[in-house]
Design a protein around this motif. Structure first.
Motif, PDB file in Angstrom:
ATOM      1  N   VAL A   1       0.962  -1.233   0.032  1.00 60.20           N
ATOM      2  CA  VAL A   1      -0.140   0.060   0.027  1.00 60.20           C
ATOM      3  C   VAL A   1       0.866   1.101   0.044  1.00 60.20           C
ATOM      4  CG1 VAL A   1      -1.613   1.338   1.269  1.00 60.20           C
ATOM      5  CG2 VAL A   1      -2.027  -1.313   1.104  1.00 60.20           C
ATOM      6  N   ILE A   2       0.687   2.091  -1.117  1.00 59.92           N
ATOM      7  CA  ILE A   2       1.602   3.373  -0.943  1.00 59.92           C
ATOM      8  C   ILE A   2       0.836   4.490  -0.802  1.00 59.92           C
ATOM      9  CG2 ILE A   2       2.851   5.065  -2.722  1.00 59.92           C
ATOM     10  CD1 ILE A   2       3.254   2.174  -4.431  1.00 59.92           C
ATOM     11  N   LEU A   3       1.076   5.426   0.324  1.00 58.91           N
ATOM     12  CA  LEU A   3       0.551   6.362   0.621  1.00 58.91           C
ATOM     13  C   LEU A   3       0.969   7.788   0.022  1.00 58.91           C
ATOM     14  CD1 LEU A   3       0.195   5.615   4.559  1.00 58.91           C
ATOM     15  CD2 LEU A   3      -1.273   4.909   2.847  1.00 58.91           C
ATOM     16  N   GLY A   4       0.327   8.449  -0.918  1.00 53.97           N
ATOM     17  CA  GLY A   4       0.805   9.731  -1.693  1.00 53.97           C
ATOM     18  C   GLY A   4       0.775   9.121  -3.270  1.00 53.97           C
ATOM     19  N   ALA A   5       0.845   9.991  -3.948  1.00 54.08           N
ATOM     20  CA  ALA A   5       0.921  10.121  -5.473  1.00 54.08           C
ATOM     21  C   ALA A   5       1.728  11.098  -6.271  1.00 54.08           C
ATOM     22  CB  ALA A   5      -0.719  10.313  -5.788  1.00 54.08           C
ATOM     23  N   GLY A   6       2.767  11.272  -5.513  1.00 55.18           N
ATOM     24  CA  GLY A   6       3.679  12.390  -6.226  1.00 55.18           C
ATOM     25  C   GLY A   6       4.921  11.701  -6.772  1.00 55.18           C
ATOM     26  N   GLY A   7       5.993  12.428  -7.008  1.00 52.15           N
ATOM     27  CA  GLY A   7       7.331  11.862  -7.363  1.00 52.15           C
ATOM     28  C   GLY A   7       7.887  10.737  -6.544  1.00 52.15           C
ATOM     29  N   ALA A   8       7.573  10.739  -5.285  1.00 52.84           N
ATOM     30  CA  ALA A   8       8.319   9.739  -4.257  1.00 52.84           C
ATOM     31  C   ALA A   8       7.294   8.489  -4.332  1.00 52.84           C
ATOM     32  CB  ALA A   8       8.324  10.117  -3.060  1.00 52.84           C
ATOM     33  N   ALA A   9       6.058   8.538  -4.514  1.00 54.08           N
ATOM     34  CA  ALA A   9       5.007   7.571  -4.764  1.00 54.08           C
ATOM     35  C   ALA A   9       5.290   6.934  -5.947  1.00 54.08           C
ATOM     36  CB  ALA A   9       3.712   8.169  -4.682  1.00 54.08           C
ATOM     37  N   ARG A  10       5.707   7.534  -7.071  1.00 51.78           N
ATOM     38  CA  ARG A  10       5.937   6.871  -8.415  1.00 51.78           C
ATOM     39  C   ARG A  10       6.951   5.917  -8.233  1.00 51.78           C
ATOM     40  NH1 ARG A  10       2.873   9.373 -12.289  1.00 51.78           N
ATOM     41  NH2 ARG A  10       4.190   8.395 -14.050  1.00 51.78           N
ATOM     42  N   ALA A  11       8.062   6.421  -7.706  1.00 51.83           N
ATOM     43  CA  ALA A  11       9.365   5.451  -7.436  1.00 51.83           C
ATOM     44  C   ALA A  11       8.866   4.236  -6.421  1.00 51.83           C
ATOM     45  CB  ALA A  11      10.356   6.195  -6.521  1.00 51.83           C
ATOM     46  N   ALA A  12       7.958   4.572  -5.612  1.00 50.60           N
ATOM     47  CA  ALA A  12       7.589   3.384  -4.828  1.00 50.60           C
ATOM     48  C   ALA A  12       6.731   2.407  -5.518  1.00 50.60           C
ATOM     49  CB  ALA A  12       6.869   3.909  -3.345  1.00 50.60           C
ATOM     50  N   ALA A  13       5.648   2.788  -6.479  1.00 50.55           N
ATOM     51  CA  ALA A  13       4.985   1.829  -7.003  1.00 50.55           C
ATOM     52  C   ALA A  13       6.141   1.293  -8.222  1.00 50.55           C
ATOM     53  CB  ALA A  13       4.072   2.814  -8.100  1.00 50.55           C
ATOM     54  N   PHE A  14       6.869   1.906  -8.933  1.00 45.35           N
ATOM     55  CA  PHE A  14       8.012   0.979  -9.736  1.00 45.35           C
ATOM     56  C   PHE A  14       8.553  -0.142  -8.665  1.00 45.35           C
ATOM     57  CE2 PHE A  14      12.016   0.496 -11.536  1.00 45.35           C
ATOM     58  CZ  PHE A  14      11.808   0.345 -12.881  1.00 45.35           C
ATOM     59  N   VAL A  15       8.985   0.238  -7.747  1.00 45.12           N
ATOM     60  CA  VAL A  15       9.646  -0.712  -6.835  1.00 45.12           C
ATOM     61  C   VAL A  15       8.677  -1.809  -6.480  1.00 45.12           C
ATOM     62  CG1 VAL A  15      10.499  -1.436  -4.650  1.00 45.12           C
ATOM     63  CG2 VAL A  15      11.313   0.779  -5.790  1.00 45.12           C
ATOM     64  N   ALA A  16       7.336  -1.837  -5.978  1.00 42.13           N
ATOM     65  CA  ALA A  16       6.448  -2.562  -5.787  1.00 42.13           C
ATOM     66  C   ALA A  16       5.966  -3.436  -6.859  1.00 42.13           C
ATOM     67  CB  ALA A  16       4.987  -1.812  -5.314  1.00 42.13           C
ATOM     68  N   LEU A  17       5.866  -3.103  -8.119  1.00 41.33           N
ATOM     69  CA  LEU A  17       5.230  -3.813  -9.184  1.00 41.33           C
ATOM     70  C   LEU A  17       6.502  -4.232  -9.922  1.00 41.33           C
ATOM     71  CD1 LEU A  17       2.750  -1.118 -10.485  1.00 41.33           C
ATOM     72  CD2 LEU A  17       2.328  -3.302  -9.507  1.00 41.33           C
ATOM     73  N   SER A  18       7.637  -3.690 -10.182  1.00 39.74           N
ATOM     74  CA  SER A  18       8.732  -4.103 -10.965  1.00 39.74           C
ATOM     75  C   SER A  18       9.591  -5.171 -10.049  1.00 39.74           C
ATOM     76  CB  SER A  18       9.559  -3.036 -11.663  1.00 39.74           C
ATOM     77  OG  SER A  18       8.572  -2.306 -12.516  1.00 39.74           O
ATOM     78  N   ASP A  19      10.121  -4.664  -8.824  1.00 34.61           N
ATOM     79  CA  ASP A  19      11.156  -5.314  -8.122  1.00 34.61           C
ATOM     80  C   ASP A  19      10.358  -6.627  -7.297  1.00 34.61           C
ATOM     81  OD1 ASP A  19      13.463  -4.011  -9.048  1.00 34.61           O
ATOM     82  OD2 ASP A  19      12.510  -2.338  -8.002  1.00 34.61           O
ATOM     83  N   LEU A  20       9.367  -5.901  -6.763  1.00 29.24           N
ATOM     84  CA  LEU A  20       8.461  -7.084  -5.456  1.00 29.24           C
ATOM     85  C   LEU A  20       7.553  -7.723  -6.189  1.00 29.24           C
ATOM     86  CD1 LEU A  20       8.572  -4.555  -2.676  1.00 29.24           C
ATOM     87  CD2 LEU A  20      10.194  -6.430  -3.293  1.00 29.24           C
ATOM     88  N   ALA A  21       6.810  -7.229  -7.563  1.00 32.01           N
ATOM     89  CA  ALA A  21       6.205  -8.117  -8.221  1.00 32.01           C
ATOM     90  C   ALA A  21       4.697  -8.157  -7.319  1.00 32.01           C
ATOM     91  CB  ALA A  21       6.292  -9.199  -8.731  1.00 32.01           C
ATOM     92  N   ARG A  22       4.281  -7.293  -6.450  1.00 31.21           N
ATOM     93  CA  ARG A  22       3.251  -7.381  -5.701  1.00 31.21           C
ATOM     94  C   ARG A  22       1.974  -6.789  -5.877  1.00 31.21           C
ATOM     95  NH1 ARG A  22       5.684  -8.566  -0.595  1.00 31.21           N
ATOM     96  NH2 ARG A  22       7.492  -9.626  -0.827  1.00 31.21           N
ATOM     97  N   PRO A  23       0.776  -7.071  -5.772  1.00 32.05           N
ATOM     98  CA  PRO A  23      -0.539  -6.405  -5.704  1.00 32.05           C
ATOM     99  C   PRO A  23      -0.071  -4.908  -5.115  1.00 32.05           C
ATOM    100  CG  PRO A  23      -0.919  -8.631  -5.292  1.00 32.05           C
ATOM    101  CD  PRO A  23       0.345  -8.555  -5.194  1.00 32.05           C
TER     102      PRO A  23
END
Length: 287
Positions: free
Chosen positions: A133-155
């Motif tokens: 779960v990512i809290l936020g939607a700015g530049g830092a959140a975009r990096a977190a989404a990349f990690v969650a989906l690309s590196d961790l492959a998590r919903p």
């Protein structure tokens, strides 16, 4: 990106562009890194207002300037001001590191690998299957989404004060995996393994929180809370997570890892992350 190792006798400069900037501990880290690498360099945190960003970026093309780090609110708006982007920065849609080479400015994102390294340092179980779960939607959140989906492959779930911004972020990353935007009340917290605060909540007010404690109470016992805010060291989010027996870490680890990667991009020198962490401690940053 080809890296040219700087002349150790040349006066080198690097910067942080942010608004605000006075709170940053980055100058302490990079001063220690220059000293460790034996390079004659300085790093200065500068407050740059949004209207002044184009002029500040243009100034990075001068001789002896290695580049700059970017923080709020510049990570996304800087993109059209640069000559090229790394593949990660292009996918993420945000830049936190500008590298100057021969008058050309390249944008990179060391937030994403820095976050991944910090999560693993914090004990993230790569074998787990829980969601992020990512809290936020700015530049830092975009990096977190990349990690969650690309590196961790998590919903992945994106929660933001403005739902439309969360929906836009989720749409941008939908090609990488299962990502949804939702109000906090609609998130299946019982299935979450990692919660990442990528918002600025708590940065200026330690009693501010991006997440109501009732949602923390629904997390499973092994969940990990990672708050990118590092000053103050214990935000309300972290305090309330600890009160419920959850693992919770501030953003110092991510700060050190992303700084190490930025310094390597600028200088070609891989300074151990412990040098950056020790500099943070020496500057008064609590664990």
């Amino acid at each position: 990106m080809r890296v040219t190792v700087p002349d150790p006798d040349q006066a080198l400069r690097a910067y942080l562009y942010a608004d605000p900037a006075a709170h940053s501990l980055s100058p302490h880290m990079h001063a220690a890194a220059f000293a460790h690498a034996g390079l004659n360099g300085t790093y200065e945190a500068r407050r740059v207002l949004p209207a002044d960003l184009p002029q500040a970026v243009q100034a990075l093309r001068s001789a002896g300037t290695l580049g700059a780090n970017l923080s709020l609110p510049h990570k996304e708006t800087v993109l059209p001001l640069l000559d090229d982007l790394s593949s990660a920065a292009r996918l993420i849609g945000a830049v936190n590191t500008i590298v100057h080479r021969g008058g050309q400015l390249s944008g990179d994102n060391t937030d994403a690998p820095g976050l991944l390294a910090a999560l693993r340092d914090a004990g993230l179980d790569d074998a787990g299957r829980g969601s992020v779960v990512i809290l936020g939607a700015g530049g830092a959140a975009r990096a977190a989404a990349f990690v969650a989906l690309s590196d961790l492959a998590r919903p992945t779930w994106v929660v933001n004060r403005t739902l439309g911004r969360a929906q836009a972020l989720a749409a941008d990353f939908s090609g990488l995996g299962n990502v949804q935007a939702a109000p906090a009340i609609d998130v299946p917290w019982e299935a979450a393994q990692v919660v990442i605060n990528a918002s600025s909540a708590g940065l200026n007010d330690p009693d501010q929180t991006p997440l109501d404690a009732t949602f923390l109470a629904r997390l499973p016992a092994g969940a990990l809370i990672y708050d990118m805010v590092y000053k103050p060291a214990e935000t309300r989010l972290i305090r309330e997570a600890h009160a419920r027996g959850l693992r919770a870490h501030n953003g110092l680890g991510m700060l050190a890892h992303q700084a190490r990667l930025a310094f390597q991009a600028w200088t070609g020198t891989d300074v151990p992350v412990q040098v950056f962490l020790d500099a943070l401690r020496a500057a008064g940053a609590p664990r």
